[in-house]
Motif scaffolding. Structure first.
Motif, short mmCIF file in Angstrom:
data_model
loop_
_atom_site.label_atom_id
_atom_site.label_comp_id
_atom_site.label_asym_id
_atom_site.label_seq_id
_atom_site.Cartn_x
_atom_site.Cartn_y
_atom_site.Cartn_z
N THR A 112 0.87 -1.18 0.00
CA THR A 112 0.00 0.00 0.00
C THR A 112 0.90 1.22 0.00
O THR A 112 1.94 1.23 0.67
CB THR A 112 -0.89 0.02 1.26
N SER A 114 2.49 4.09 1.29
CA SER A 114 2.61 4.39 2.71
C SER A 114 2.93 5.85 3.00
O SER A 114 2.68 6.35 4.09
CB SER A 114 3.70 3.52 3.33
N PRO A 181 -6.42 7.60 -1.02
CA PRO A 181 -6.17 6.75 0.16
C PRO A 181 -6.22 5.26 -0.16
O PRO A 181 -7.02 4.80 -0.96
CB PRO A 181 -7.33 7.14 1.11
N ASN A 182 -5.33 4.52 0.50
CA ASN A 182 -5.26 3.05 0.43
C ASN A 182 -4.99 2.50 -0.97
O ASN A 182 -5.42 1.41 -1.32
CB ASN A 182 -6.55 2.43 0.99
N THR A 183 -4.24 3.24 -1.78
CA THR A 183 -3.90 2.74 -3.12
C THR A 183 -2.93 1.58 -2.97
O THR A 183 -1.91 1.68 -2.29
CB THR A 183 -3.28 3.86 -3.98
N LYS A 184 -3.27 0.47 -3.62
CA LYS A 184 -2.45 -0.73 -3.58
C LYS A 184 -1.44 -0.72 -4.71
O LYS A 184 -1.68 -0.16 -5.79
CB LYS A 184 -3.33 -1.99 -3.74
#
Length: 189
Positions: A112, A114, A181-184
């Motif tokens: 993810t 960070s 937010p929370n992009t993998k």
């Protein structure tokens, strides 16, 4: 009658003016020549409409997103292909481009984003922007970024680097995609 000598400041001023004219002339001539650009393959014709490819043939369709790269909205990074894809929630690639990896690569897996940083100076001394940190290895933080001036990095001379650089336009697009937010990030071989 003795010849009259000119003061040294006249000679220096004349030589300086002549040199300035010569430099300006040469700069104007150089500006008319070809300019190098970083070529990137785009997944569609509409995405490549603004790209300039000075040393490559017409853009080709990017390879499909690797099958073992997960599902859903994500960034996919192929170590072997040295390529990145942005993939939307419906598993459709929205952008694909080649990258210049550092000497230290992340292990295959899912991460993810960070940390994000708008700009800094890379470990190689190059000003960089659009930094998306997602992994670490060998004590180094691994991140996507682009050089502020759009250049590709020179090979590291015996130095460990972990930045994954890309052309400037791709860096800006990845920044927009990756700062949600929370992009993998899925790293595949």
């Amino acid at each position: 009658m003795a010849a009259r000598l000119l003061p040294s400041w006249v000679w220096v001023s004349g030589l300086t003016a002549g040199a300035t004219v010569a430099v300006v002339f040469l700069a104007l001539q150089a500006d008319k020549g070809p300019h190098p650009t970083a070529a990137a393959v785009r997944p569609s014709a509409s995405a490549s409409a603004g790209a300039h490819h000075s040393a490559s043939p017409a853009p080709t369709k990017a390879p499909a997103v690797p099958a073992a790269s997960g599902t859903g909205r994500r960034i996919v990074y192929s170590l072997g292909a040295k390529r990145v894809w942005t993939v939307d929630a419906s598993d459709k690639a929205t952008r694909a481009f080649t990258v210049w990896p550092g000497t230290v690569s992340p292990d295959p897996g899912t991460y993810t984003i960070s940390k994000t940083l708008a700009s800094t100076t890379g470990s190689d001394g190059v000003p960089i922007e659009h930094i998306l940190y997602f992994a670490s290895k060998s004590g180094l933080s691994i991140a996507f970024s682009n050089a502020v001036d759009g250049s590709s990095p020179a090979p590291a001379a015996g130095k460990q680097t972990s930045g994954i650089r890309m052309p400037k336009a791709d860096g800006a697009a990845l920044w927009t995609f990756g700062t949600e937010p929370n992009t993998k990030v899925t790293v595949v071989k």
